[in-house]
Design a protein around this motif. Structure first.
Motif, PDB file in Angstrom:
ATOM      1  N   GLY A 260       0.751  -1.099  -0.066  1.00 14.03           N
ATOM      2  CA  GLY A 260      -0.030  -0.060  -0.065  1.00 14.03           C
ATOM      3  C   GLY A 260       0.726   1.171   0.046  1.00 14.03           C
ATOM      4  O   GLY A 260       0.410   2.258  -0.880  1.00 14.03           O
ATOM      5  N   GLN A 261       1.778   1.178   0.754  1.00  9.73           N
ATOM      6  CA  GLN A 261       2.606   2.579   0.849  1.00  9.73           C
ATOM      7  C   GLN A 261       3.403   2.536  -0.593  1.00  9.73           C
ATOM      8  O   GLN A 261       3.459   3.625  -0.969  1.00  9.73           O
ATOM      9  CB  GLN A 261       3.692   2.473   1.896  1.00  9.73           C
ATOM     10  N   HIS A 262       3.862   1.574  -1.232  1.00 13.04           N
ATOM     11  CA  HIS A 262       4.108   1.873  -2.623  1.00 13.04           C
ATOM     12  C   HIS A 262       3.188   2.265  -3.590  1.00 13.04           C
ATOM     13  O   HIS A 262       3.562   3.384  -4.308  1.00 13.04           O
ATOM     14  CB  HIS A 262       4.640   0.547  -3.219  1.00 13.04           C
ATOM     15  N   TYR A 263       1.876   1.872  -3.408  1.00 16.46           N
ATOM     16  CA  TYR A 263       1.126   2.599  -4.355  1.00 16.46           C
ATOM     17  C   TYR A 263       0.827   4.162  -4.003  1.00 16.46           C
ATOM     18  O   TYR A 263       0.557   4.774  -4.917  1.00 16.46           O
ATOM     19  CB  TYR A 263      -0.087   1.789  -4.354  1.00 16.46           C
ATOM     20  N   GLY A 267       1.420   7.209  -6.690  1.00 15.96           N
ATOM     21  CA  GLY A 267       0.476   7.949  -7.014  1.00 15.96           C
ATOM     22  C   GLY A 267       0.459   9.324  -6.509  1.00 15.96           C
ATOM     23  O   GLY A 267      -0.104  10.364  -7.197  1.00 15.96           O
ATOM     24  N   LEU A 268       1.306   9.649  -5.562  1.00 11.80           N
ATOM     25  CA  LEU A 268       1.213  11.076  -4.787  1.00 11.80           C
ATOM     26  C   LEU A 268       2.519  11.604  -4.953  1.00 11.80           C
ATOM     27  O   LEU A 268       2.454  13.000  -4.769  1.00 11.80           O
ATOM     28  CB  LEU A 268       0.372  10.926  -3.524  1.00 11.80           C
ATOM     29  N   THR A 283       8.791  10.403   2.910  1.00 10.27           N
ATOM     30  CA  THR A 283       8.418   9.846   4.153  1.00 10.27           C
ATOM     31  C   THR A 283       7.166  10.438   4.884  1.00 10.27           C
ATOM     32  O   THR A 283       6.518   9.590   5.351  1.00 10.27           O
ATOM     33  CB  THR A 283       9.630  10.537   5.202  1.00 10.27           C
ATOM     34  N   GLY A 284       6.730  11.327   4.414  1.00 14.02           N
ATOM     35  CA  GLY A 284       5.354  11.998   4.779  1.00 14.02           C
ATOM     36  C   GLY A 284       4.226  11.050   4.472  1.00 14.02           C
ATOM     37  O   GLY A 284       3.476  10.779   5.214  1.00 14.02           O
TER      38      GLY A 284
END
Length: 385
Positions: A260-263, A267-268, A283-284
């Protein structure tokens, strides 16, 4: 990536039997749990307010037209923090995985179908009609969709049909509907149990990875690789809530977080650039996603049972209608308060949120509470295949 969020069910109640031990389907009752997970309602409202902060002060677009200048000029210090509010979508999807697994456990397909439809559609129909009517007013500067497209929007299938959306945020409902369909077909229909839910999480995780590698549009639509990990993480956390500490369930949660953190970053995140509206550090982004997992984990483990205030139940009930109306109607309210009446930026922001919450309460009281029970009773008598 579109960055808005879709809250899920209303007030959270516990309907399952006392939690069995890991690997078993039943055991003697443990310490009774509170009848309602009010902390989860509070987390849902917090995620909704994150999204509202993003829509009102953390992005560009139509909201800049409402303010008269870029939100970065309205909130020179806060806009960089508001930009992280779009991650409320990830928090909502984690909550949704938890809640849908809980509400679908031990429930026949017909009851599950009736509960989902009666929960989602009444406020949604009202929001579609309300936003369409407001945008049709001659003094409102924002373009309304065509009458035909507005009618298609009532089905909640406008996105796959390529129809203009009345509500920008409703793309997340399309993700929710696909999750409901997968869960209903592979868990609710055959009957939920620990083994079947674990298998569902494992197969969906692998299938989403295959869909990403295959780059086939049909697989992407069905398996949602960009969002699947958050739903799966919420399901894993519900298994922990129901059965207690379990290495397999924690493994599901850990893998879903890593994916999930990868996606979220894919995306952002973008390199810092002077022309970009905002910059979110990797990091944020990871920290906010981790917060969503951690908050639901604390609730699952019973660490937030002290947050059992009754007002949180109301807060949770208001979240869904607030989500539906806050963005587009917020543009109109911000323009009136700030450019027409001359209110300062932060006063406009606070008052706009307050007015949208008030409207959400009206929708909840006069639409959801009256129409949802009628719709649920009607659908509960329908014969499903």
């Amino acid at each position: 990536m579109t960055t808005t969020a879709a809250p899920d069910a209303g007030p959270i109640s516990l309907s399952h039997s006392p939690a069995p031990a890991p690997g078993a389907e039943a055991r003697p009752a443990r310490t009774p749990r509170p009848p309602r997970l009010r902390a989860l309602d509070g987390l849902r409202l917090l995620a909704a307010l994150m999204v509202a902060a993003y829509h009102y002060g953390g992005r560009t677009g139509e909201i800049g037209q409402a303010w008269g200048t870029s939100p970065r000029e309205q909130f020179p210090s806060a806009s960089s923090f508001f930009a992280y509010g779009c991650l409320g979508v990830q928090v909502f999807f984690i909550i949704s995985g938890f809640v849908i697994c809980m509400s679908g456990w031990g429930r026949p397909l017909r009851s599950f179908f009736a509960s989902r439809v009666s929960r989602l559609f009444p406020a949604y129909w009202a929001a579609i009609i309300l936003v369409t009517a407001v945008f049709a007013l001659p003094w409102v500067a924002y373009e309304a969709v065509s009458p035909s497209d507005a009618l298609v929007n009532l089905t909640m299938l406008q996105q796959p049909l390529g129809v203009d959306r009345v509500l920008g945020v409703c793309w997340t409902l399309w993700a929710e509907l696909r999750f409901y369909a997968l869960f209903a077909l592979f868990v609710v229909l055959p009957g939920a149990n620990r083994r079947r839910v674990v298998l569902f999480c494992a197969v969906w995780t692998l299938g989403a990875a295959v869909a990403e590698a295959a780059n086939l549009p049909l697989l992407d639509v069905v398996l949602m690789p960009e969002y699947a990990s958050y739903f799966i993480g919420g399901i894993g956390l519900y298994l922990i809530h129901r059965y207690g500490h379990d290495a397999l369930a924690w493994g599901i949660v850990a893998i879903s977080f890593l994916i999930g953190q990868h996606y979220a970053i894919a995306g952002l995140w973008h390199p810092a650039h002077v022309d970009a509206f905002s910059y979110r550090s990797s990091t944020g982004i990871i920290a906010v996603v981790a917060f969503g997992y951690l908050a639901v984990a604390l609730i699952a483990l019973g660490k937030l049972h002290w947050a059992n205030w009754r007002w949180l139940t109301v807060a949770g009930a208001l979240t869904y209608p607030f989500y539906l109306v806050h963005e587009h109607l917020g543009w109109v309210v911000v323009g009136v308060l700030h450019r027409t009446l001359g209110l300062p930026s932060y006063a406009t922001l606070a008052l706009t949120v307050a007015l949208m919450l008030t409207l959400a309460w009206l929708l909840y009281h006069f639409v959801e509470q009256r129409l949802a029970p009628v719709l649920k009773r009607s659908l509960s008598t329908v014969r499903l295949p």
